[in-house]
Design a protein around this motif. Structure first.
Motif, PDB file in Angstrom:
ATOM      1  N   TYR A   1       2.274   5.340   0.824  1.00 21.55           N
ATOM      2  CA  TYR A   1       2.043   6.363  -0.229  1.00 21.55           C
ATOM      3  C   TYR A   1       3.279   6.935  -0.747  1.00 21.55           C
ATOM      4  O   TYR A   1       4.424   7.084   0.010  1.00 21.55           O
ATOM      5  N   LYS A   2       3.197   7.772  -1.772  1.00 21.62           N
ATOM      6  CA  LYS A   2       4.311   8.711  -2.110  1.00 21.62           C
ATOM      7  C   LYS A   2       3.604  10.090  -2.482  1.00 21.62           C
ATOM      8  O   LYS A   2       2.629  10.377  -3.179  1.00 21.62           O
TER       9      LYS A   2
ATOM     10  N   ASP B   1      -3.405   9.931  -5.943  1.00 19.02           N
ATOM     11  CA  ASP B   1      -2.475   8.536  -6.048  1.00 19.02           C
ATOM     12  C   ASP B   1      -2.728   7.476  -5.030  1.00 19.02           C
ATOM     13  O   ASP B   1      -3.600   7.782  -4.166  1.00 19.02           O
ATOM     14  N   TYR B   2      -2.087   6.616  -5.007  1.00 13.21           N
ATOM     15  CA  TYR B   2      -2.165   5.317  -4.288  1.00 13.21           C
ATOM     16  C   TYR B   2      -1.942   5.755  -2.972  1.00 13.21           C
ATOM     17  O   TYR B   2      -0.814   6.495  -2.480  1.00 13.21           O
TER      18      TYR B   2
ATOM     19  N   ASP C   1       1.041  -2.892 -11.477  1.00 15.61           N
ATOM     20  CA  ASP C   1       1.144  -1.173 -11.635  1.00 15.61           C
ATOM     21  C   ASP C   1       1.575  -0.477 -10.433  1.00 15.61           C
ATOM     22  O   ASP C   1       2.431   0.303 -10.089  1.00 15.61           O
ATOM     23  N   VAL C   2       1.400  -1.282  -9.265  1.00 14.39           N
ATOM     24  CA  VAL C   2       1.594  -0.917  -7.908  1.00 14.39           C
ATOM     25  C   VAL C   2       3.221  -0.949  -7.504  1.00 14.39           C
ATOM     26  O   VAL C   2       3.759  -0.031  -7.170  1.00 14.39           O
ATOM     27  N   ARG C   3       3.622  -2.170  -8.047  1.00 15.94           N
ATOM     28  CA  ARG C   3       5.090  -2.482  -7.884  1.00 15.94           C
ATOM     29  C   ARG C   3       5.675  -1.469  -8.842  1.00 15.94           C
ATOM     30  O   ARG C   3       6.878  -0.703  -8.421  1.00 15.94           O
ATOM     31  N   LYS C   4       5.605  -0.904  -9.913  1.00 18.24           N
ATOM     32  CA  LYS C   4       6.120  -0.225 -10.846  1.00 18.24           C
ATOM     33  C   LYS C   4       6.287   1.188 -10.237  1.00 18.24           C
ATOM     34  O   LYS C   4       6.886   2.017 -10.257  1.00 18.24           O
ATOM     35  N   TYR C   5       4.979   1.636  -9.551  1.00 10.97           N
ATOM     36  CA  TYR C   5       4.834   2.923  -8.938  1.00 10.97           C
ATOM     37  C   TYR C   5       5.785   3.083  -7.910  1.00 10.97           C
ATOM     38  O   TYR C   5       6.135   4.077  -7.637  1.00 10.97           O
ATOM     39  N   PHE C   6       6.214   1.978  -6.940  1.00 11.61           N
ATOM     40  CA  PHE C   6       6.865   2.291  -5.747  1.00 11.61           C
ATOM     41  C   PHE C   6       8.408   1.923  -6.027  1.00 11.61           C
ATOM     42  O   PHE C   6       9.026   2.687  -5.494  1.00 11.61           O
TER      43      PHE C   6
ATOM     44  N   THR D   1       9.286   3.903 -10.050  1.00 13.81           N
ATOM     45  CA  THR D   1       8.897   5.308 -10.628  1.00 13.81           C
ATOM     46  C   THR D   1       9.695   6.113  -9.513  1.00 13.81           C
ATOM     47  O   THR D   1       9.510   6.002  -8.290  1.00 13.81           O
TER      48      THR D   1
END
Length: 372
Positions: free
Chosen positions: A128-129, A236-237, A258-263, A266
């Motif tokens: 998570y972030k 969030d994730y 979307d998960v790759r972009k988030y971690f 971003t």
């Protein structure tokens, strides 16, 4: 930052089966290039927490090697730093950590010598972030004794391996069940807590006096009606990797854009120990679709919907589908692998065939390629 950090990374987990035979769960590889503990440490660093203690115990060798330098997470400062605490035999104590509360108690001197007013406690087995500053501000605004980061899981989710909480209209926790067989709600604890440092010392010392060792059972659940314990909800994730199925699914999630972009794309970033490896090499005949392929890999065959970690060799005419191949695996020619997790440093002999027909299959080849 007005807080210090504690990452709990010492527990054993039988739900990981063979995967935890030679490493701590917090050292499990994630998303091709990371370890599970990287996410908690990166969150600490990005939240400007300068002093972080990691409490390790079970199968800690690879985890300790991963943490041998604090510079990767920017903890190498004159003020602060990364502290690795393992069980230590002293004149007063000869026990291993008997639980999460006991692990903190055995390192209570570190807490007492700190000056920051608050403590952020996190587990090392979640992806998570999070900005811990926001959780701390919430904690202060609510005048809480303890704040627990929680997440509302989708209906139908199996929550039996989590702590399940119930809250009132103010989000104060009124009930807390640890790993219930049958739960009414779907709001779970993420294993992230905020508490005032002096109060943590007081509660931990009281636990020790009463021979109580578990932070959740002997503090959160025991004091839920006596202390102001609030839930901070994250949307969030967040994913725990503490079982084979959840570990597999978490890695598969990184195949989603979307998960790759988030971690990966971003801010803030996720940091990890960096190895000097060449980029992946795709030889003639390689066919790779929707996969994560890490540095040092050499691909000769077909890879679909899979995650390949560092220094994986895929031989000629191989087919790998919906699988996770951990670090330094050699896969011989004409091998077929589907719905599997292949343990690190394995040598898969040519013409082998592994298929997870009833769920995820863990492949552990007994070989003498590496001599102890």
């Amino acid at each position: 930052m007005r807080a210090i950090g504690i990452v709990l990374a010492g527990g054993n987990n039988h739900r990981m089966k063979e995967l935890s035979n030679k490493r701590a769960v917090a050292a499990m590889p994630v998303a091709g290039s990371y370890r599970s503990i990287d996410f908690a440490l990166s969150n600490m660093s990005n939240s400007h927490i300068q002093r972080v203690a990691v409490l390790t115990q079970y199968n800690a060798r690879s985890l300790n090697e991963h943490l041998n330098s604090s510079k990767w997470w920017d903890f190498g400062r004159k003020q602060g730093g990364l502290y690795i605490f393992t069980p230590t035999i002293t004149a007063d104590n000869s026990s291993w950590y008997r639980g999460t509360a006991d692990s903190i108690y055995q390192n209570l001197d570190w807490l007492k010598k700190s000056h920051e007013p608050y403590v952020i406690i996190a587990s090392g087995d979640a992806v998570y972030k999070m900005d811990y500053n926001k959780v701390l501000e919430y904690h202060i605004d609510k005048k809480a004794d303890i704040t627990v980061v929680c997440k509302d899981m989708p209906a139908g989710t199996d929550v039996s391996r989590f702590g399940v909480v119930k809250t009132d209209e103010e989000d104060r926790i009124v009930d807390f069940e640890e790993k219930p067989m049958g739960a009414d709600g779907t709001t779970i604890s993420c294993g992230i807590y905020v508490i005032r440092r002096r109060q943590l010392i007081e509660l931990i010392e009281k636990c020790a006096q009463e021979d109580r060792y578990d932070f959740v059972r002997d503090i959160l659940i025991r004091y839920k009606n006596l202390k102001r314990i609030f839930a901070y909800r994250t949307t969030d994730y967040w994913s725990s990797i503490a079982s084979v199925d959840s570990y597999y699914q978490t890695n598969m999630d990184f195949l989603k854009a979307d998960v790759r972009k988030y971690f990966f794309k971003t801010y803030p970033e996720v940091y990890s120990k960096v190895l000097d490896l060449p980029s992946a090499k795709y030889n003639p005949g390689a066919d790779v679709k929707n996969s994560l392929v890490s540095s040092g890999c050499i691909i000769n065959g077909t890879v679909e919907n899979s995650v390949l970690f560092k220094k994986v060799f895929v031989g000629n005419n191989c087919v790998i589908k919906n699988s996770i191949i951990l670090n330094e695996v050699y896969i011989g020619d004409n091998t077929y692998i589907e719905n599997c997790i292949v343990e690190s440093r394995d040598t898969i002999r040519a013409n082998s065939r592994y298929i997870g027909e009833h769920g995820v299959k863990i492949v552990v080849e007994k070989n003498e390629r590496y001599v102890l």
